[in-house]
Design an enzyme around this catalytic site. Structure first.
Site, PDB file in Angstrom:
ATOM      1  N   ASP A   1       0.810  -1.220   0.000  1.00  0.00           N
ATOM      2  CA  ASP A   1       0.000   0.000   0.000  1.00  0.00           C
ATOM      3  C   ASP A   1       0.840   1.265   0.000  1.00  0.00           C
ATOM      4  OD1 ASP A   1      -2.571  -0.917  -0.034  1.00  0.00           O
ATOM      5  OD2 ASP A   1      -2.732  -1.100   2.139  1.00  0.00           O
TER       6      ASP A   1
HETATM    7  C1  GLC Z   1      -1.374  -3.822   5.501  1.00  0.00           C
HETATM    8  C2  GLC Z   1      -2.639  -3.899   4.693  1.00  0.00           C
HETATM    9  C3  GLC Z   1      -2.476  -4.762   3.492  1.00  0.00           C
HETATM   10  C4  GLC Z   1      -1.250  -4.369   2.731  1.00  0.00           C
HETATM   11  C5  GLC Z   1      -0.022  -4.365   3.609  1.00  0.00           C
HETATM   12  C6  GLC Z   1       1.205  -3.872   2.895  1.00  0.00           C
HETATM   13  O1  GLC Z   1      -1.169  -5.036   6.150  1.00  0.00           O
HETATM   14  O2  GLC Z   1      -3.711  -4.405   5.468  1.00  0.00           O
HETATM   15  O3  GLC Z   1      -3.604  -4.648   2.670  1.00  0.00           O
HETATM   16  O4  GLC Z   1      -1.095  -5.256   1.680  1.00  0.00           O
HETATM   17  O5  GLC Z   1      -0.257  -3.539   4.716  1.00  0.00           O
HETATM   18  O6  GLC Z   1       1.175  -2.512   2.645  1.00  0.00           O
HETATM   19  C1  GLC Z   2      -0.573   2.449   5.878  1.00  0.00           C
HETATM   20  C2  GLC Z   2       0.228   1.269   6.355  1.00  0.00           C
HETATM   21  C3  GLC Z   2      -0.060   0.048   5.558  1.00  0.00           C
HETATM   22  C4  GLC Z   2      -1.529  -0.173   5.441  1.00  0.00           C
HETATM   23  C5  GLC Z   2      -2.246   1.086   4.964  1.00  0.00           C
HETATM   24  C6  GLC Z   2      -3.722   0.822   4.973  1.00  0.00           C
HETATM   25  O1  GLC Z   2      -0.171   2.798   4.630  1.00  0.00           O
HETATM   26  O2  GLC Z   2       1.611   1.531   6.325  1.00  0.00           O
HETATM   27  O3  GLC Z   2       0.561  -1.048   6.182  1.00  0.00           O
HETATM   28  O4  GLC Z   2      -1.770  -1.196   4.543  1.00  0.00           O
HETATM   29  O5  GLC Z   2      -1.933   2.152   5.805  1.00  0.00           O
HETATM   30  O6  GLC Z   2      -4.488   1.923   5.132  1.00  0.00           O
END
Ligand code: GLC
Ligand code: GLC
Length: 808
Positions: A481
């Site tokens: 993300d």
């Molecule tokens: C968080 C989110 C997931 C995402 C991950 C890596 O665990 O829930 O959707 O893939 O972060 O950014």
């Molecule tokens: C932030 C976190 C990531 C997560 C995302 C979801 O970017 O670092 O882990 O997946 O929020 O909202």
């Protein structure tokens, strides 16, 4: 340092010190009513949706931490204490908390009073039971008082924390006998209320927080406990609470038991009232009487234990390593159920407010629960599919109460569509139920479609969205993300998750390419099953082209490139200053079959081992990014070593474990497994901080000041993926379309293990022997004494089968 120990026989973790390095929690409920409960009775309860239907109040990030809970106080002769330690931080003579499957028991002793409090949500009903036993260990007759306390939330958790000018006026309650009813906003549009009751006559009550606590006190020193007298206050606005006081006489050695219930009731519009302004309590009374005696409660508790026993009986292992057994047999599967139920909504790191059910997250979560709850998984798949757009893209999240896509976050995460293929394939491999492909679930725009149409849309979404290198466009981000290659965010506070400042960005993701190659062959198989041979051919061609693109543009010298940015420059190569290597494409490109013939997979995994391995697990990238990079987005917003910027992001470690098993390296696969599996980290609980029985999303990486410290436990895709890695790829019991594939890849020193796997109606008892002490390879398989060909256990109509596997 440890703060407790595992009790494997009872499937519990027993905490022996109340002041754990972080509140160590558990979950109550697995259907509609849920509670979070810490080892000192902190936490809160909600009905279905932690955001919109929160029943009790909790203060996240409060001082002291873990503020709000199911609090009980025992009062005797002007003195009082909290038998759960919190909130008074009582100096108890003994304390232990047993977190089990769907229940928590806190036991303590103080002043020769022994207290046991059992918390659980019975199956099939919307309430939480607090079964409290108090025993007089002294030789004297004693008169004590028991005070209960919890604070009601005004249902909408966010509004409850912000809209004080209104909310301080709306609070309303009714008290009837021993039951306190919380009915805020019931007078207007709500048709639901909650209640808090006890199965005994009370000597007093309070429903107004200030009357109970005193304006300037905290939970630890309420005014009422100073006098030992409830005020019988009725809340009008401000903060409604529920508190009972009970006068209890105990002879020497005598024990008494009390059953408190916190319940949730909905009434039909025309049945809301009993008389003017008085709520209709019929349903509440019925529910209360269902659980108002020890017998009834004990029965319900037994039912709950049976329920969990049954769920966990689908997969279990016998192995000389107790840590492996407890992860596989109990805690990993339990966590899979919790993530299935709650997605990313409510934990001690997720406020229950900000996120709905994630398309990507939930599709992955069900990889870890399909073997336990195939029917529910099927329903979830349909819910998820219904938030998909016709072009294959998907709402990134939906709200569980409405099942509608979440407009705020929208779509544009280009990995999302593919996870649906993973999920449906996993469901069919588990059940053999191809019929799901024909079920109709309309697209988000209402257009009629079958599940197979959804998969086709998913697959084609990648094909239709390729960038300049013929690699998939990343869109807003892929699984990571925080890799926001089109965000270019300059405004402080702007959400990286929603902002996109560059339209038509050509940024591409090698990780999505790897996912496409991993899920693609399953899609081809399913197309053939649907007699769509032309489509299958077309898909195969698309896969070939993707392979070519990855081979051409997706390889650096010694590992896979991560992405191409907005300027079409490669990221995750030796020529980058930071983040020369990212973990994600290494796992997925190898799972997708790239580099298996020319040694590139081995080379890649060696690079991963050299660059990303640490004593606490595999880091997500290296070197960490030291300054904010506008063309990379959120990943560079984190200080080095945290979260996506170089932490050990436990979710993706299993992708490397799986890749290692594909090339036959059982040593490394298991080394990585045992570095992050919480039971193996129990001895370093003080450093690790979060629960030693469940995975956390991340462990701080080597560049962080707190290297080895975990955060964000419970609600993470880490749970499902680690279960897939250990059960399917290391232990090698892998559901496939036509049967159960047996293909272990283990450390050479393992001699033997046995797995019991229920699969499509048959209980397979699979004994794996490794006489030559190798990592991988199966010489012979016997099913009920008969040698079979190949490594696939076919389904048959026997209830039970004995399987002997000889590695060699
Ligand atoms: C968080 C989110 C997931 C995402 C991950 C890596 O665990 O829930 O959707 O893939 O972060 O950014
Ligand atoms: C932030 C976190 C990531 C997560 C995302 C979801 O970017 O670092 O882990 O997946 O929020 O909202």
């Amino acid at each position: 340092m440890k703060y407790g120990h595992f009790d494997d026989r009872n499937k519990e973790y027993i905490i022996q010190k109340p002041d754990t390095p972080y509140p160590w929690i558990n979950y109550l409920g697995s259907e509609e009513f849920f509670g979070l409960i810490s080892n000192t009775a902190g936490g809160y309860s909600f009905y279905k949706d932690a955001s919109k239907r929160r029943l009790t109040r909790y203060r996240y990030n409060n001082v002291p931490t873990d503020a709000g809970g199911r609090y009980y106080y025992i009062y005797e002769k002007g003195e009082y204490f909290s038998p759960a330690w919190a909130p008074q931080k009582s100096n108890l003579d003994s304390y232990q908390c047993r977190h089990g499957l769907g229940y928590t028991i806190i036991e303590s002793e103080k002043n020769l009073l022994k207290t046991e409090m059992k918390f659980f949500v019975p199956l099939g009903d919307n309430l939480e039971i607090h079964q409290i036993k108090i025993k007089n260990l002294s030789n004297e007759h004693r008169k004590i008082k028991l005070f209960s306390f919890l604070e009601f939330c005004l249902y909408d958790a966010e509004d409850d924390m912000t809209n004080f000018q209104r909310n301080f006026n709306t609070g309303e309650v009714e008290v009837d006998g021993s039951t306190i009813y919380h009915k805020t906003e019931y007078r207007e549009r709500r048709n639901h209320y909650s209640f808090y009751t006890v199965n005994q006559e009370i000597s007093g009550f309070d429903t107004d927080r200030e009357s109970f606590l005193g304006l300037y006190n905290s939970f630890s020193n309420p005014d009422v406990l100073k006098t030992g007298e409830s005020n019988n206050s009725i809340a009008h606005g401000w903060s409604p609470i529920g508190s009972h006081s009970l006068e209890i006489e105990l002879n020497a050695g005598q024990e008494k038991e009390f059953i408190f219930q916190l319940g949730y009731i909905e009434n039909k519009e025309e049945e809301k009232w009993e008389s003017k302004g008085v709520i209709n309590k019929n349903k509440a009374k019925k529910l209360i009487s269902k659980y108002n005696s020890s017998d009834k409660v004990n029965k319900a508790f037994k039912k709950l234990s049976k329920h969990w026993e049954k769920l966990l009986s689908s997969f279990s292992i016998k192995h000389p390593d107790p840590k492996l057994e407890r992860m596989v047999n109990i805690w990993n599967q339990y966590q899979n159920m919790v993530t299935y139920n709650l997605a990313r909504s409510a934990s001690y790191f997720e406020s229950g407010i900000s996120r709905g059910i994630g398309f990507r997250d939930s599709n992955q979560d069900l990889l870890g629960s399909a073997h336990m709850i195939p029917e529910r998984v099927k329903k979830r798949i349909k819910d998820l599919a219904s938030t998909q757009f016709e072009d294959g893209s998907a709402f990134h999240q939906y709200q569980p109460l409405t099942k509608k896509g979440n407009d705020k976050i929208g779509s544009g995460f280009n990995d999302d569509p593919l996870w649906l293929i993973f999920a449906v394939a996993a469901y069919i491999k588990e059940t053999g139920d191809y019929e799901i492909l024909k079920e109709t679930v309309p697209f988000n725009n209402g257009k009629k479609a079958t599940i197979f149409d959804h998969l086709e849309a998913s697959f084609m979404h990648v094909v239709n969205n390729l960038g300049p290198h013929n690699l998939p466009l990343i869109g807003h981000a892929d699984w990571n993300d925080c890799l926001n290659l089109s965000a270019f965010s300059e405004k402080p506070g702007e959400s990286f998750q929603t902002v996109s400042n560059k339209d038509n960005s050509p940024a591409e993701s090698v990780m999505i390419a790897g996912m496409f190659l991993t899920a693609g062959p399953d899609f081809v198989h399913l197309s053939r099953k649907m007699n769509k041979n032309k489509l299958a051919k077309k898909a195969e061609m698309a896969l070939e082209e993707m392979k070519a693109a990855v081979n051409k543009y997706g390889r650096d010298d010694e590992w896979f490139v991560r992405a191409y940015d907005y300027y079409s420059k490669p990221l995750g190569t030796k020529d980058n200053k930071y983040a020369k290597i990212f973990i994600e494409p290494q796992g997925f490109c190898i799972m997708g079959g790239i580099g298996l013939k020319d040694g590139f997979a081995e080379k890649t995994l060696d690079s991963v081992n050299r660059k990303l391995n640490s004593e606490h697990g595999l880091m997500i990238l290296d070197p960490t990014i030291k300054e904010y990079q506008i063309n990379m987005g959120e990943v560079s917003s984190y200080p080095p070593g945290y979260k996506e910027n170089g932490a050990i992001f436990c979710h993706n470690n299993p992708w490397i474990m799986i890749a290692e098993t594909i090339i036959g390296n059982g040593e490394r696969a298991f080394e990585y497994y045992s570095k992050i599996a919480p039971a193996y980290r129990e001895d370093i609980s003080k450093l690790h901080r979060t629960e030693p029985y469940v995975y956390a999303q991340m462990i701080a990486g080597k560049d962080a000041a707190s290297f080895g410290e975990a955060k964000n436990s419970w609600l993470t895709g880490t749970a499902a993926w680690n279960f897939v890695a250990i059960s399917q790829w290391m232990l090698g019991i892998r559901p496939d379309f036509d049967g159960l594939k047996i293909d272990p890849c283990i450390p050479a020193e393992w001699d033997e293990y046995t797995v019991i796997r229920k699969f499509r109606g048959c209980k397979f008892k699979i004994n794996v022997k490794n006489p030559k002490n190798i990592n991988k390879g199966v010489e012979k398989i016997f099913v009920d004494g008969k040698e079979i060909e190949g490594q696939l256990l076919k389904t048959h109509d026997k209830d039970e089968s004995k399987v002997e596997v000889i590695m060699g």
